[in-house]
Design an enzyme around this catalytic site. Structure first.
Site, PDB file in Angstrom:
ATOM      1  N   GLY A  29       0.781  -1.219   0.000  1.00 31.65           N
ATOM      2  CA  GLY A  29       0.000   0.000   0.000  1.00 31.65           C
ATOM      3  C   GLY A  29       0.815   1.272   0.000  1.00 31.65           C
ATOM      4  O   GLY A  29       2.017   1.268   0.288  1.00 31.65           O
ATOM      5  N   ASN A  30       0.174   2.365  -0.339  1.00 29.14           N
ATOM      6  CA  ASN A  30       0.816   3.674  -0.311  1.00 29.14           C
ATOM      7  C   ASN A  30      -0.237   4.774  -0.238  1.00 29.14           C
ATOM      8  O   ASN A  30      -1.380   4.591  -0.648  1.00 29.14           O
ATOM      9  CB  ASN A  30       1.751   3.890  -1.514  1.00 29.14           C
ATOM     10  CG  ASN A  30       1.322   3.103  -2.728  1.00 29.14           C
ATOM     11  OD1 ASN A  30       0.401   3.498  -3.428  1.00 29.14           O
ATOM     12  ND2 ASN A  30       1.966   1.973  -2.973  1.00 29.14           N
ATOM     13  N   THR A  45       8.800   3.606   0.563  1.00 28.54           N
ATOM     14  CA  THR A  45       8.852   2.196   0.196  1.00 28.54           C
ATOM     15  C   THR A  45       9.492   1.392   1.324  1.00 28.54           C
ATOM     16  O   THR A  45      10.300   1.907   2.097  1.00 28.54           O
ATOM     17  CB  THR A  45       9.664   2.001  -1.104  1.00 28.54           C
ATOM     18  OG1 THR A  45       9.557   0.634  -1.527  1.00 28.54           O
ATOM     19  CG2 THR A  45      11.127   2.356  -0.918  1.00 28.54           C
ATOM     20  N   SER A  75       7.715   3.010  -5.533  1.00 29.01           N
ATOM     21  CA  SER A  75       7.779   3.016  -6.997  1.00 29.01           C
ATOM     22  C   SER A  75       6.383   3.124  -7.609  1.00 29.01           C
ATOM     23  O   SER A  75       6.240   3.429  -8.794  1.00 29.01           O
ATOM     24  CB  SER A  75       8.466   1.742  -7.498  1.00 29.01           C
ATOM     25  OG  SER A  75       7.769   0.594  -7.054  1.00 29.01           O
ATOM     26  N   GLU A  76       5.354   2.896  -6.789  1.00 27.58           N
ATOM     27  CA  GLU A  76       3.984   2.963  -7.293  1.00 27.58           C
ATOM     28  C   GLU A  76       3.400   4.372  -7.183  1.00 27.58           C
ATOM     29  O   GLU A  76       2.215   4.578  -7.440  1.00 27.58           O
ATOM     30  CB  GLU A  76       3.097   1.961  -6.553  1.00 27.58           C
ATOM     31  CG  GLU A  76       3.458   0.517  -6.866  1.00 27.58           C
ATOM     32  CD  GLU A  76       2.409  -0.473  -6.417  1.00 27.58           C
ATOM     33  OE1 GLU A  76       1.742  -0.204  -5.404  1.00 27.58           O
ATOM     34  OE2 GLU A  76       2.254  -1.495  -7.080  1.00 27.58           O
ATOM     35  N   HIS A  97      -4.864  -3.076  -0.529  1.00 27.72           N
ATOM     36  CA  HIS A  97      -5.266  -4.378  -1.058  1.00 27.72           C
ATOM     37  C   HIS A  97      -6.396  -4.952  -0.213  1.00 27.72           C
ATOM     38  O   HIS A  97      -6.238  -6.015   0.400  1.00 27.72           O
ATOM     39  CB  HIS A  97      -4.078  -5.348  -1.062  1.00 27.72           C
ATOM     40  CG  HIS A  97      -2.897  -4.876  -1.847  1.00 27.72           C
ATOM     41  ND1 HIS A  97      -1.650  -5.465  -1.737  1.00 27.72           N
ATOM     42  CD2 HIS A  97      -2.756  -3.877  -2.754  1.00 27.72           C
ATOM     43  CE1 HIS A  97      -0.796  -4.848  -2.544  1.00 27.72           C
ATOM     44  NE2 HIS A  97      -1.443  -3.886  -3.169  1.00 27.72           N
ATOM     45  N   HIS A 158      -4.634  -6.821  -8.088  1.00 23.77           N
ATOM     46  CA  HIS A 158      -3.651  -5.957  -7.435  1.00 23.77           C
ATOM     47  C   HIS A 158      -4.194  -5.130  -6.276  1.00 23.77           C
ATOM     48  O   HIS A 158      -3.407  -4.673  -5.435  1.00 23.77           O
ATOM     49  CB  HIS A 158      -3.035  -5.018  -8.479  1.00 23.77           C
ATOM     50  CG  HIS A 158      -1.904  -4.182  -7.970  1.00 23.77           C
ATOM     51  ND1 HIS A 158      -0.774  -4.722  -7.400  1.00 23.77           N
ATOM     52  CD2 HIS A 158      -1.734  -2.829  -7.936  1.00 23.77           C
ATOM     53  CE1 HIS A 158       0.038  -3.746  -7.036  1.00 23.77           C
ATOM     54  NE2 HIS A 158      -0.515  -2.586  -7.348  1.00 23.77           N
TER      55      HIS A 158
END
Length: 267
Positions: A29-30, A45, A75-76, A97, A158
């Site tokens: 997650g982010n 990250t 990176s997302e 998620h 995802h």
């Protein structure tokens, strides 16, 4: 004006919540929050959302370059930046998620049933974006067919992405997606899913306008009975008089829904 520390603290609080609710595992997650048109705070990250502290939060520019912080951005973050580029009304993005909603994408089952009034008002149906390799531009690109008309997106195999004019709104939308998915799953297991009738959907869409709920909404789905005697949609109804009043039951329902939605929006 909200201080940078307060923004970082709120990001951490939301991170702790999505971890506690089981919406993420390990370092999944982010989260990000818009500071201005070219600067954003985001989660790093390699850190569990349950362990976040304000000093871990990073400041980046519109291209994802780090401006401030000792850790590195996820990176997302690319999909967050795509949202901000395409949706000037968005000030926060949450990616997680949630298990049941994500299971719908794995099973290839659309989350498009209109079953809960609160979910109809706030998110409508939730589109499933094409699968994309994490950390690449494939996921940001997969959002493009839906980004202008939705505040919640399922990412095939995802997870989910939700957006809002505030971080609280983006988080509440994530909760709404998962809760709606759970109810839909339980109903399917019981053998039947009864959607809210067309005429009631019309009333909810009118209520959404009156409440001035922020964000984008896809509207109600095209009625399968449109143009037939079975359709009760407002757009298919013959005008009978100049004024139509709600029944006592309708008014009570509207009042209860309004109360719940305002609470979810933090008003």
């Amino acid at each position: 004006m909200v201080s940078s520390f307060e923004i970082k603290k709120e990001i951490c609080e939301v991170g702790h919540k999505i971890y506690a609710e089981g919406f993420v595992a390990a370092n999944d997650g982010n989260i990000s929050v818009k500071v201005n048109d070219n600067e954003y705070y985001c989660t790093p990250t390699g850190v569990s959302k349950g362990d976040l502290t304000p000093d871990m939060i990073i400041r980046i520019d519109g291209k994802g370059n780090k401006i401030e912080g000792r850790l590195n951005p996820s990176s997302e973050i690319k999909m967050h930046l795509r949202v901000y580029q395409e949706r000037p009304d968005v000030n926060a993005v949450v990616h997680a998620h949630p298990p049941v909603a994500t299971a719908f994408t794995v099973a290839g089952v659309p989350l498009d049933k209109y079953i809960l009034p609160e979910a109809v008002l706030t998110i409508g149906f939730v589109p499933t974006c094409e699968y994309g390799t994490p950390s690449t531009m494939e996921i940001p690109d997969s959002l493009m067919p839906y980004i202008q008309n939705h505040d919640a997106f399922l990412l095939k195999n995802h997870g989910a992405l939700t957006v809002g004019n505030t971080l609280k709104k983006a988080f509440f939308t994530m909760e709404e997606v998962e809760f709606n998915a759970k109810i839909c799953k339980y109903a399917m297991e019981l053998g039947k899913v009864e959607e809210i009738p067309c005429d009631q959907l019309e009333k909810l869409m009118d209520l959404r306008k009156k409440m001035r709920i922020p964000g984008k909404h896809p509207g109600c789905k095209t009625c399968k009975n449109l143009g037939t005697p079975d359709c009760k949609c407002k757009q298919n109804a013959e005008p009978k008089s100049g004024i139509v009043t709600a029944s006592g039951a309708d008014e009570a329902l509207i009042a209860e829904i309004t109360k719940k939605v305002l609470a979810s929006l933090g008003r």
